[in-house]
Design a protein around this motif. Structure first.
Motif, PDB file in Angstrom:
ATOM      1  N   PHE A  80       0.837  -1.204   0.000  1.00  0.00           N
ATOM      2  CA  PHE A  80       0.000   0.000   0.000  1.00  0.00           C
ATOM      3  C   PHE A  80       0.869   1.251   0.000  1.00  0.00           C
ATOM      4  N   LEU A  81       1.918   1.255   0.807  1.00  0.00           N
ATOM      5  CA  LEU A  81       2.797   2.427   0.858  1.00  0.00           C
ATOM      6  C   LEU A  81       3.542   2.619  -0.456  1.00  0.00           C
ATOM      7  N   ALA A  82       3.946   1.537  -1.099  1.00  0.00           N
ATOM      8  CA  ALA A  82       4.584   1.634  -2.413  1.00  0.00           C
ATOM      9  C   ALA A  82       3.600   2.223  -3.422  1.00  0.00           C
ATOM     10  N   PHE A  83       2.351   1.753  -3.374  1.00  0.00           N
ATOM     11  CA  PHE A  83       1.322   2.300  -4.261  1.00  0.00           C
ATOM     12  C   PHE A  83       1.107   3.786  -3.981  1.00  0.00           C
ATOM     13  N   LEU A  84       1.039   4.152  -2.717  1.00  0.00           N
ATOM     14  CA  LEU A  84       0.834   5.554  -2.339  1.00  0.00           C
ATOM     15  C   LEU A  84       1.950   6.443  -2.884  1.00  0.00           C
ATOM     16  N   CYS A  85       3.195   6.008  -2.717  1.00  0.00           N
ATOM     17  CA  CYS A  85       4.337   6.778  -3.219  1.00  0.00           C
ATOM     18  C   CYS A  85       4.312   6.870  -4.747  1.00  0.00           C
ATOM     19  N   TYR A  86       4.062   5.740  -5.397  1.00  0.00           N
ATOM     20  CA  TYR A  86       4.050   5.707  -6.871  1.00  0.00           C
ATOM     21  C   TYR A  86       2.927   6.576  -7.418  1.00  0.00           C
ATOM     22  N   GLN A  87       1.740   6.461  -6.830  1.00  0.00           N
ATOM     23  CA  GLN A  87       0.599   7.262  -7.285  1.00  0.00           C
ATOM     24  C   GLN A  87       0.896   8.753  -7.117  1.00  0.00           C
ATOM     25  N   THR A  88       1.485   9.115  -5.997  1.00  0.00           N
ATOM     26  CA  THR A  88       1.809  10.522  -5.756  1.00  0.00           C
ATOM     27  C   THR A  88       2.784  11.040  -6.814  1.00  0.00           C
ATOM     28  N   MET A  89       3.797  10.264  -7.134  1.00  0.00           N
ATOM     29  CA  MET A  89       4.776  10.702  -8.122  1.00  0.00           C
ATOM     30  C   MET A  89       4.182  10.731  -9.528  1.00  0.00           C
ATOM     31  N   ILE A  90       3.282   9.819  -9.855  1.00  0.00           N
ATOM     32  CA  ILE A  90       2.609   9.859 -11.161  1.00  0.00           C
ATOM     33  C   ILE A  90       1.737  11.107 -11.248  1.00  0.00           C
ATOM     34  N   LEU A  91       1.002  11.413 -10.183  1.00  0.00           N
ATOM     35  CA  LEU A  91       0.176  12.629 -10.172  1.00  0.00           C
ATOM     36  C   LEU A  91       1.040  13.884 -10.280  1.00  0.00           C
ATOM     37  N   PHE A  92       2.149  13.920  -9.545  1.00  0.00           N
ATOM     38  CA  PHE A  92       3.025  15.092  -9.557  1.00  0.00           C
ATOM     39  C   PHE A  92       3.680  15.285 -10.927  1.00  0.00           C
ATOM     40  N   THR A  93       4.308  14.230 -11.435  1.00  0.00           N
ATOM     41  CA  THR A  93       4.987  14.360 -12.729  1.00  0.00           C
ATOM     42  C   THR A  93       3.985  14.536 -13.866  1.00  0.00           C
ATOM     43  N   GLY A  94       2.803  13.937 -13.721  1.00  0.00           N
ATOM     44  CA  GLY A  94       1.752  14.141 -14.725  1.00  0.00           C
ATOM     45  C   GLY A  94       1.263  15.579 -14.738  1.00  0.00           C
ATOM     46  N   ALA A  95       1.101  16.169 -13.559  1.00  0.00           N
ATOM     47  CA  ALA A  95       0.675  17.576 -13.478  1.00  0.00           C
ATOM     48  C   ALA A  95       1.739  18.491 -14.078  1.00  0.00           C
ATOM     49  N   LEU A  96       3.009  18.207 -13.805  1.00  0.00           N
ATOM     50  CA  LEU A  96       4.082  19.014 -14.402  1.00  0.00           C
ATOM     51  C   LEU A  96       4.063  18.915 -15.928  1.00  0.00           C
ATOM     52  N   ALA A  97       3.888  17.709 -16.444  1.00  0.00           N
ATOM     53  CA  ALA A  97       3.844  17.521 -17.898  1.00  0.00           C
ATOM     54  C   ALA A  97       2.648  18.249 -18.496  1.00  0.00           C
ATOM     55  N   TRP A  98       1.514  18.170 -17.823  1.00  0.00           N
ATOM     56  CA  TRP A  98       0.307  18.844 -18.318  1.00  0.00           C
ATOM     57  C   TRP A  98       0.499  20.362 -18.315  1.00  0.00           C
ATOM     58  N   LEU A  99       1.086  20.898 -17.261  1.00  0.00           N
ATOM     59  CA  LEU A  99       1.331  22.346 -17.198  1.00  0.00           C
ATOM     60  C   LEU A  99       2.331  22.782 -18.264  1.00  0.00           C
ATOM     61  N   ARG A 100       3.349  21.966 -18.520  1.00  0.00           N
ATOM     62  CA  ARG A 100       4.327  22.304 -19.570  1.00  0.00           C
ATOM     63  C   ARG A 100       3.652  22.371 -20.933  1.00  0.00           C
ATOM     64  N   ARG A 101       2.725  21.478 -21.186  1.00  0.00           N
ATOM     65  CA  ARG A 101       2.028  21.484 -22.477  1.00  0.00           C
ATOM     66  C   ARG A 101       1.113  22.669 -22.633  1.00  0.00           C
ATOM     67  N   ARG A 102       0.642  23.210 -21.524  1.00  0.00           N
ATOM     68  CA  ARG A 102      -0.275  24.348 -21.584  1.00  0.00           C
ATOM     69  C   ARG A 102       0.445  25.684 -21.740  1.00  0.00           C
ATOM     70  N   GLU A 103       1.753  25.725 -21.481  1.00  0.00           N
ATOM     71  CA  GLU A 103       2.506  26.963 -21.629  1.00  0.00           C
ATOM     72  C   GLU A 103       2.508  27.378 -23.090  1.00  0.00           C
ATOM     73  N   PRO A 104       2.411  28.682 -23.354  1.00  0.00           N
ATOM     74  CA  PRO A 104       2.460  29.118 -24.754  1.00  0.00           C
ATOM     75  C   PRO A 104       3.825  28.798 -25.357  1.00  0.00           C
TER      76      PRO A 104
END
Length: 121
Positions: A80-104
């Motif tokens: 469960f803790l491994a899943f929690l850490c992995y999910q958090t990093m996927i959400l974080f890196t996914g949000a960064l990638a999404w924000l980078r794509r939205r930049e002009p």
């Protein structure tokens, strides 16, 4: 046993998202492994502390394997803790990638010997 299988399935789903969008392990495997190891160690230490303080207590369940890593610390907790850490990093890196794509995006073009930046549509 069912809970462990669900956690393994969820970890697999996170790995599929990671592989598809190259977010964490597929982007930087060594750094990702280090982050996961540190995160997992931190949360396991937190659990051990909470167990020692009587905050966390394990209750038997037919959904779990019954395998204990330590007193009051079931095997499923580590997954469960491994899943929690992995999910958090996927959400974080996914949000960064999404924000980078939205930049002009900018394009450099030479106009009369000068370089200007224009926003692309």
């Amino acid at each position: 046993m069912i809970y462990l299988l669900v956690l393994i399935g969820l970890l697999g789903c996170m790995a599929l998202l990671d592989a598809r969008y190259r977010l964490f392990f597929w982007a930087r495997p060594a750094a990702a492994a280090a982050v996961m190891a540190v995160g997992l160690a931190y949360f396991l230490a937190w659990d051990v502390w909470a167990i020692a303080e009587g905050i966390f207590l394990h209750r038997d369940s037919p959904l779990m394997t019954g395998i204990m890593l330590a007193h009051q610390l079931p095997l499923e907790e580590a997954f469960f803790l491994a899943f929690l850490c992995y999910q958090t990093m996927i959400l974080f890196t996914g949000a960064l990638a999404w924000l980078r794509r939205r930049e002009p995006r900018t394009a450099e073009s030479a106009v009369g010997g000068r370089t200007t930046r224009e926003a692309r549509p």
